[in-house]
Design a protein around this motif. Structure first.
Motif, PDB file in Angstrom:
ATOM      1  N   VAL A 132     -11.873  -6.313   4.270  1.00 28.70           N
ATOM      2  CA  VAL A 132     -12.409  -5.183   3.519  1.00 28.70           C
ATOM      3  C   VAL A 132     -11.547  -3.931   3.662  1.00 28.70           C
ATOM      4  O   VAL A 132     -11.422  -3.142   2.723  1.00 28.70           O
ATOM      5  CB  VAL A 132     -13.864  -4.888   3.952  1.00 28.70           C
ATOM      6  N   GLU A 133     -10.891  -3.754   4.826  1.00 30.11           N
ATOM      7  CA  GLU A 133     -10.132  -2.521   5.014  1.00 30.11           C
ATOM      8  C   GLU A 133      -8.937  -2.422   4.062  1.00 30.11           C
ATOM      9  O   GLU A 133      -8.615  -1.339   3.566  1.00 30.11           O
ATOM     10  CB  GLU A 133      -9.662  -2.373   6.468  1.00 30.11           C
ATOM     11  N   TYR A 134      -8.295  -3.559   3.786  1.00 32.60           N
ATOM     12  CA  TYR A 134      -7.172  -3.544   2.838  1.00 32.60           C
ATOM     13  C   TYR A 134      -7.671  -3.208   1.435  1.00 32.60           C
ATOM     14  O   TYR A 134      -7.065  -2.422   0.708  1.00 32.60           O
ATOM     15  CB  TYR A 134      -6.455  -4.892   2.824  1.00 32.60           C
ATOM     16  N   LEU A 135      -8.761  -3.835   1.048  1.00 26.61           N
ATOM     17  CA  LEU A 135      -9.344  -3.583  -0.277  1.00 26.61           C
ATOM     18  C   LEU A 135      -9.736  -2.122  -0.435  1.00 26.61           C
ATOM     19  O   LEU A 135      -9.408  -1.482  -1.440  1.00 26.61           O
ATOM     20  CB  LEU A 135     -10.564  -4.489  -0.470  1.00 26.61           C
ATOM     21  N   LEU A 136     -10.423  -1.585   0.576  1.00 25.12           N
ATOM     22  CA  LEU A 136     -10.882  -0.197   0.483  1.00 25.12           C
ATOM     23  C   LEU A 136      -9.722   0.785   0.456  1.00 25.12           C
ATOM     24  O   LEU A 136      -9.751   1.775  -0.289  1.00 25.12           O
ATOM     25  CB  LEU A 136     -11.822   0.123   1.651  1.00 25.12           C
ATOM     26  N   ARG A 137      -8.689   0.520   1.238  1.00 22.83           N
ATOM     27  CA  ARG A 137      -7.526   1.411   1.240  1.00 22.83           C
ATOM     28  C   ARG A 137      -6.850   1.402  -0.125  1.00 22.83           C
ATOM     29  O   ARG A 137      -6.460   2.446  -0.649  1.00 22.83           O
ATOM     30  CB  ARG A 137      -6.533   0.998   2.331  1.00 22.83           C
ATOM     31  N   ALA A 138      -6.726   0.217  -0.711  1.00 26.57           N
ATOM     32  CA  ALA A 138      -6.113   0.114  -2.039  1.00 26.57           C
ATOM     33  C   ALA A 138      -6.943   0.850  -3.087  1.00 26.57           C
ATOM     34  O   ALA A 138      -6.404   1.568  -3.937  1.00 26.57           O
ATOM     35  CB  ALA A 138      -5.956  -1.358  -2.426  1.00 26.57           C
ATOM     36  N   VAL A 139      -8.249   0.679  -3.008  1.00 24.40           N
ATOM     37  CA  VAL A 139      -9.150   1.337  -3.959  1.00 24.40           C
ATOM     38  C   VAL A 139      -9.081   2.854  -3.806  1.00 24.40           C
ATOM     39  O   VAL A 139      -9.042   3.602  -4.794  1.00 24.40           O
ATOM     40  CB  VAL A 139     -10.597   0.833  -3.761  1.00 24.40           C
ATOM     41  N   GLU A 140      -9.073   3.317  -2.570  1.00 20.09           N
ATOM     42  CA  GLU A 140      -9.020   4.764  -2.321  1.00 20.09           C
ATOM     43  C   GLU A 140      -7.723   5.379  -2.835  1.00 20.09           C
ATOM     44  O   GLU A 140      -7.713   6.505  -3.336  1.00 20.09           O
ATOM     45  CB  GLU A 140      -9.183   5.026  -0.818  1.00 20.09           C
ATOM     46  N   LEU A 154       0.831  -1.204   0.000  1.00 17.01           N
ATOM     47  CA  LEU A 154       0.000   0.000   0.000  1.00 17.01           C
ATOM     48  C   LEU A 154       0.869   1.258   0.000  1.00 17.01           C
ATOM     49  O   LEU A 154       0.516   2.268  -0.633  1.00 17.01           O
ATOM     50  CB  LEU A 154      -0.942  -0.005   1.201  1.00 17.01           C
ATOM     51  N   GLU A 155       1.995   1.207   0.684  1.00 22.43           N
ATOM     52  CA  GLU A 155       2.922   2.340   0.683  1.00 22.43           C
ATOM     53  C   GLU A 155       3.547   2.531  -0.695  1.00 22.43           C
ATOM     54  O   GLU A 155       3.728   3.663  -1.155  1.00 22.43           O
ATOM     55  CB  GLU A 155       4.005   2.130   1.742  1.00 22.43           C
ATOM     56  N   VAL A 156       3.859   1.428  -1.355  1.00 24.16           N
ATOM     57  CA  VAL A 156       4.393   1.502  -2.720  1.00 24.16           C
ATOM     58  C   VAL A 156       3.346   2.105  -3.652  1.00 24.16           C
ATOM     59  O   VAL A 156       3.645   2.988  -4.460  1.00 24.16           O
ATOM     60  CB  VAL A 156       4.802   0.098  -3.228  1.00 24.16           C
ATOM     61  N   LEU A 157       2.113   1.628  -3.529  1.00 24.33           N
ATOM     62  CA  LEU A 157       1.017   2.144  -4.359  1.00 24.33           C
ATOM     63  C   LEU A 157       0.846   3.646  -4.157  1.00 24.33           C
ATOM     64  O   LEU A 157       0.707   4.408  -5.123  1.00 24.33           O
ATOM     65  CB  LEU A 157      -0.285   1.412  -4.019  1.00 24.33           C
ATOM     66  N   ARG A 158       0.872   4.089  -2.912  1.00 22.12           N
ATOM     67  CA  ARG A 158       0.724   5.516  -2.629  1.00 22.12           C
ATOM     68  C   ARG A 158       1.889   6.321  -3.200  1.00 22.12           C
ATOM     69  O   ARG A 158       1.703   7.416  -3.743  1.00 22.12           O
ATOM     70  CB  ARG A 158       0.616   5.747  -1.114  1.00 22.12           C
ATOM     71  N   GLU A 159       3.102   5.776  -3.108  1.00 24.76           N
ATOM     72  CA  GLU A 159       4.271   6.484  -3.646  1.00 24.76           C
ATOM     73  C   GLU A 159       4.180   6.594  -5.164  1.00 24.76           C
ATOM     74  O   GLU A 159       4.525   7.628  -5.744  1.00 24.76           O
ATOM     75  CB  GLU A 159       5.560   5.766  -3.252  1.00 24.76           C
ATOM     76  N   ILE A 160       3.711   5.551  -5.809  1.00 26.35           N
ATOM     77  CA  ILE A 160       3.522   5.587  -7.266  1.00 26.35           C
ATOM     78  C   ILE A 160       2.571   6.712  -7.640  1.00 26.35           C
ATOM     79  O   ILE A 160       2.824   7.483  -8.565  1.00 26.35           O
ATOM     80  CB  ILE A 160       2.979   4.230  -7.766  1.00 26.35           C
ATOM     81  N   LYS A 161       1.460   6.810  -6.922  1.00 29.55           N
ATOM     82  CA  LYS A 161       0.471   7.855  -7.204  1.00 29.55           C
ATOM     83  C   LYS A 161       1.026   9.238  -6.879  1.00 29.55           C
ATOM     84  O   LYS A 161       0.835  10.189  -7.641  1.00 29.55           O
ATOM     85  CB  LYS A 161      -0.810   7.591  -6.398  1.00 29.55           C
ATOM     86  N   ASN A 162       1.697   9.371  -5.738  1.00 29.80           N
ATOM     87  CA  ASN A 162       2.236  10.672  -5.330  1.00 29.80           C
ATOM     88  C   ASN A 162       3.293  11.185  -6.298  1.00 29.80           C
ATOM     89  O   ASN A 162       3.428  12.395  -6.506  1.00 29.80           O
ATOM     90  CB  ASN A 162       2.819  10.591  -3.915  1.00 29.80           C
ATOM     91  N   GLN A 163       4.058  10.269  -6.899  1.00 31.58           N
ATOM     92  CA  GLN A 163       5.101  10.662  -7.837  1.00 31.58           C
ATOM     93  C   GLN A 163       4.577  10.836  -9.254  1.00 31.58           C
ATOM     94  O   GLN A 163       5.313  11.215 -10.159  1.00 31.58           O
ATOM     95  CB  GLN A 163       6.239   9.636  -7.837  1.00 31.58           C
TER      96      GLN A 163
END
Length: 210
Positions: free
Chosen positions: A89-97, A65-74
């Motif tokens: 569900v919390e992992y899925l929702l965080r990834a989707v968000e 999830l941190e990698v995903l966020r860094e990809i988006k932030n960059q």
């Protein structure tokens, strides 16, 4: 047709080797690189520019999830498919968000994984069917959807099915510029920033059946 190039990011070597063997069997997918932690994953993305990143959540030195966020932030234009043991569900929702393109469980058949990779590669969103109810149960229908015009609702449904602006324009017999205006208005009304988030939003709110 050129094979789909992917990177596998998972901290278990045996898992990576197993996935590689499954995916490379028919020649339609090739593994360009592997990473065993989040930091190395970011390095591999920038070096190899894969079509799809296959990303585990549990990894050292930056989880998935941190990698995903860094990809988006960059602002890296990288299609990401999370492949994980987590069906909570919390992992899925965080990834989707954050803006993931797809989410598949590790106990799925190889055919499901290949379908997910191909779907994402084509620019569409893939959430494993068994997880869809979690999205629907976790989110009540947003009032913002009531503000969408009839035409915007049509555009949102087509967008969520993976259609591009030109395809939507041809389907609705309107100009591509008009479609772009509708998409921009939809993004503002439902408070999303890209097509993947809009598609997931439509699915969560029962505007599109999986």
């Amino acid at each position: 047709m050129e094979p789909i190039r992917i990177i596998i990011a998972d901290d278990h070597k045996m898992v990576r080797e197993g996935i590689r063997q499954l995916l490379e069997l028919d020649g339609e997918i090739i593994v360009a690189a592997e990473a065993d932690d989040g930091v190395q994953c970011m390095e591999m993305i920038k070096k190899y520019h894969p079509d799809v990143l296959l990303l585990d959540i549990n990894m050292p030195n930056k989880n998935g999830l941190e990698v995903l966020r860094e990809i988006k932030n960059q602002g890296i234009c990288q299609k990401v498919l999370i492949l994980t043991i987590h069906d909570e569900v919390e992992y899925l929702l965080r990834a989707v968000e954050i803006g993931v393109n797809g989410y598949v469980l590790k106990d799925s058949n190889s055919s499901v994984l290949k379908k997910a990779i191909n779907t994402i590669w084509k620019g569409e969103t893939y959430i494993q069917a068994s997880l869809a109810p979690y999205l629907k149960l976790a989110h009540k229908k947003d009032r913002a959807l009531n503000d969408l015009t009839r035409r915007e609702t049509e555009v949102l449904r087509l967008l969520a099915r993976g259609m591009f602006n030109k395809e939507i324009a041809d389907y609705l017999a309107i100009s591509e510029k008009t479609v772009k205006n509708h998409v921009s208005s939809i993004f503002k009304k439902i408070n999303v920033s890209d097509r993947t988030q809009a598609a997931v939003y439509a699915i969560k709110n029962n505007y599109v059946e999986l």
